[in-house]
Each structure stands twice: as C-alpha cells, then as structure tokens.
Motif scaffolding. Structure first.
Motif, PDB file in Angstrom:
ATOM      1  N   CYS A 163      98.460  32.842   3.616  1.00 39.35           N
ATOM      2  CA  CYS A 163      97.336  32.563   2.733  1.00 39.35           C
ATOM      3  C   CYS A 163      96.758  33.877   2.238  1.00 39.35           C
ATOM      4  CB  CYS A 163      96.272  31.755   3.469  1.00 39.35           C
ATOM      5  SG  CYS A 163      94.787  31.460   2.482  1.00 39.35           S
ATOM      6  N   ASN A 164      96.661  34.027   0.920  1.00 39.55           N
ATOM      7  CA  ASN A 164      96.091  35.255   0.352  1.00 39.55           C
ATOM      8  C   ASN A 164      94.591  35.344   0.587  1.00 39.55           C
ATOM      9  OD1 ASN A 164      98.572  36.095  -0.616  1.00 39.55           O
ATOM     10  ND2 ASN A 164      98.282  35.093  -2.596  1.00 39.55           N
ATOM     11  N   GLY A 165      93.933  34.193   0.744  1.00 43.98           N
ATOM     12  CA  GLY A 165      92.482  34.192   0.929  1.00 43.98           C
ATOM     13  C   GLY A 165      92.059  34.581   2.332  1.00 43.98           C
ATOM     14  N   CYS A 166      92.659  33.964   3.348  1.00 44.76           N
ATOM     15  CA  CYS A 166      92.206  34.206   4.725  1.00 44.76           C
ATOM     16  C   CYS A 166      93.227  34.967   5.569  1.00 44.76           C
ATOM     17  CB  CYS A 166      91.853  32.895   5.400  1.00 44.76           C
ATOM     18  SG  CYS A 166      93.272  31.827   5.700  1.00 44.76           S
ATOM     19  N   GLN A 167      94.353  35.315   4.986  1.00 49.81           N
ATOM     20  CA  GLN A 167      95.418  36.056   5.668  1.00 49.81           C
ATOM     21  C   GLN A 167      96.060  35.284   6.823  1.00 49.81           C
ATOM     22  OE1 GLN A 167      96.360  38.769   4.096  1.00 49.81           O
ATOM     23  NE2 GLN A 167      94.631  38.476   2.714  1.00 49.81           N
ATOM     24  N   LEU A 168      95.856  33.979   6.860  1.00 57.25           N
ATOM     25  CA  LEU A 168      96.502  33.154   7.877  1.00 57.25           C
ATOM     26  C   LEU A 168      98.004  33.164   7.619  1.00 57.25           C
ATOM     27  CD1 LEU A 168      96.250  31.056  10.223  1.00 57.25           C
ATOM     28  CD2 LEU A 168      96.238  29.312   8.431  1.00 57.25           C
ATOM     29  N   ARG A 169      98.779  33.388   8.661  1.00 56.35           N
ATOM     30  CA  ARG A 169     100.240  33.412   8.556  1.00 56.35           C
ATOM     31  C   ARG A 169     100.808  32.337   9.464  1.00 56.35           C
ATOM     32  NH1 ARG A 169     102.330  39.458   9.089  1.00 56.35           N
ATOM     33  NH2 ARG A 169     104.053  38.558   7.928  1.00 56.35           N
ATOM     34  N   GLU A 170     101.805  31.630   8.941  1.00 57.01           N
ATOM     35  CA  GLU A 170     102.408  30.555   9.711  1.00 57.01           C
ATOM     36  C   GLU A 170     103.894  30.482   9.376  1.00 57.01           C
ATOM     37  OE1 GLU A 170     101.523  25.832  10.547  1.00 57.01           O
ATOM     38  OE2 GLU A 170     100.462  26.863   8.954  1.00 57.01           O
ATOM     39  N   GLN A 171     104.716  30.299  10.409  1.00 57.76           N
ATOM     40  CA  GLN A 171     106.144  30.130  10.195  1.00 57.76           C
ATOM     41  C   GLN A 171     106.482  28.650  10.262  1.00 57.76           C
ATOM     42  OE1 GLN A 171     108.341  32.574  12.976  1.00 57.76           O
ATOM     43  NE2 GLN A 171     108.675  34.048  11.348  1.00 57.76           N
ATOM     44  N   LYS A 172     107.306  28.214   9.312  1.00 55.88           N
ATOM     45  CA  LYS A 172     107.742  26.821   9.263  1.00 55.88           C
ATOM     46  C   LYS A 172     109.262  26.788   9.230  1.00 55.88           C
ATOM     47  CE  LYS A 172     103.815  24.581   8.503  1.00 55.88           C
ATOM     48  NZ  LYS A 172     103.337  23.436   9.179  1.00 55.88           N
ATOM     49  N   PRO A 173     109.878  25.824   9.926  1.00 54.38           N
ATOM     50  CA  PRO A 173     111.341  25.705   9.875  1.00 54.38           C
ATOM     51  C   PRO A 173     111.787  25.160   8.515  1.00 54.38           C
ATOM     52  CG  PRO A 173     110.417  24.009  11.277  1.00 54.38           C
ATOM     53  CD  PRO A 173     109.287  24.891  10.865  1.00 54.38           C
ATOM     54  N   LEU A 174     112.967  25.567   8.090  1.00 56.51           N
ATOM     55  CA  LEU A 174     113.538  25.140   6.819  1.00 56.51           C
ATOM     56  C   LEU A 174     114.300  23.829   6.980  1.00 56.51           C
ATOM     57  CD1 LEU A 174     114.958  28.560   5.599  1.00 56.51           C
ATOM     58  CD2 LEU A 174     112.880  27.433   4.830  1.00 56.51           C
ATOM     59  N   SER A 175     114.453  23.136   5.872  1.00 53.59           N
ATOM     60  CA  SER A 175     115.271  21.931   5.850  1.00 53.59           C
ATOM     61  C   SER A 175     116.731  22.321   5.719  1.00 53.59           C
ATOM     62  CB  SER A 175     114.873  21.047   4.670  1.00 53.59           C
ATOM     63  OG  SER A 175     113.536  20.651   4.797  1.00 53.59           O
TER      64      SER A 175
END
Length: 95
Positions: A48-60
C-alpha cells in the motif's frame, strides 16, 4: 471444500491406483490444482502506497482445468450468455 482440498486428500491413493494410466497432461493438471494459491505456485508482494502495509499473497496456477483460476472466466461467459436470452420463458422439448 475446494477441488484442491479433495485432490490433496485423495492424490496418494489415486496415484497409487492409476499412475500407470495417467497421461502427462493429466498429472500436470493434478499437480497444478494441488498447488494453486499456495507458496508452491509462487508469491506476489502487495504494498500500500498510503500506509506502507506489505503483504505476500500466493499466485494462482492458471491451469485451464483449475476451478479457482477459471471461475472468473466462467462467470463472465455465463453473464454474456444470459444477456443474449430473450425476455421470455424457455422450455425444452425432446422428440
């Protein structure tokens, strides 16, 4: 329950019984479905550019036989077909 859960649960017994009869494409489909949206399919980083929250998600997996990957395409196709219908009652007659 997802198809991948069923594939995971029964894959060992299925392969034990039918591995000699499976085509390489069928084995590839089974492995793709089992690994869909897991770290085995790779990961993507969302930030997120606003809050700098980073999250990894698995791909399909993207395999054409995977119900998770093809759900959006199928839903869109069904919607297009519904738009083609006339506003009347339909019924089927078999001769």
């Amino acid at each position: 329950m997802n198809l991948s859960d069923i594939a995971d649960q029964y894959a060992d017994r299925f392969l034990e019984k039918y591995s000699q009869r499976l085509l390489p494409s069928q084995l590839k489909a089974l492995n793709a479905i089992r690994g869909c949206r897991t770290p085995a399919s790779g990961m993507t980083l969302l930030e997120c550019n606003g809050c700098q929250l980073r999250e990894q998600k698995p791909l399909s997996c993207g395999h054409r036989h995977c119900n998770r990957c093809q759900n959006t395409d199928t839903s869109e196709w069904l919607q297009r077909q519904r738009q083609k219908l006339l506003p009347v009652e339909y019924f089927m007659v078999t001769f």
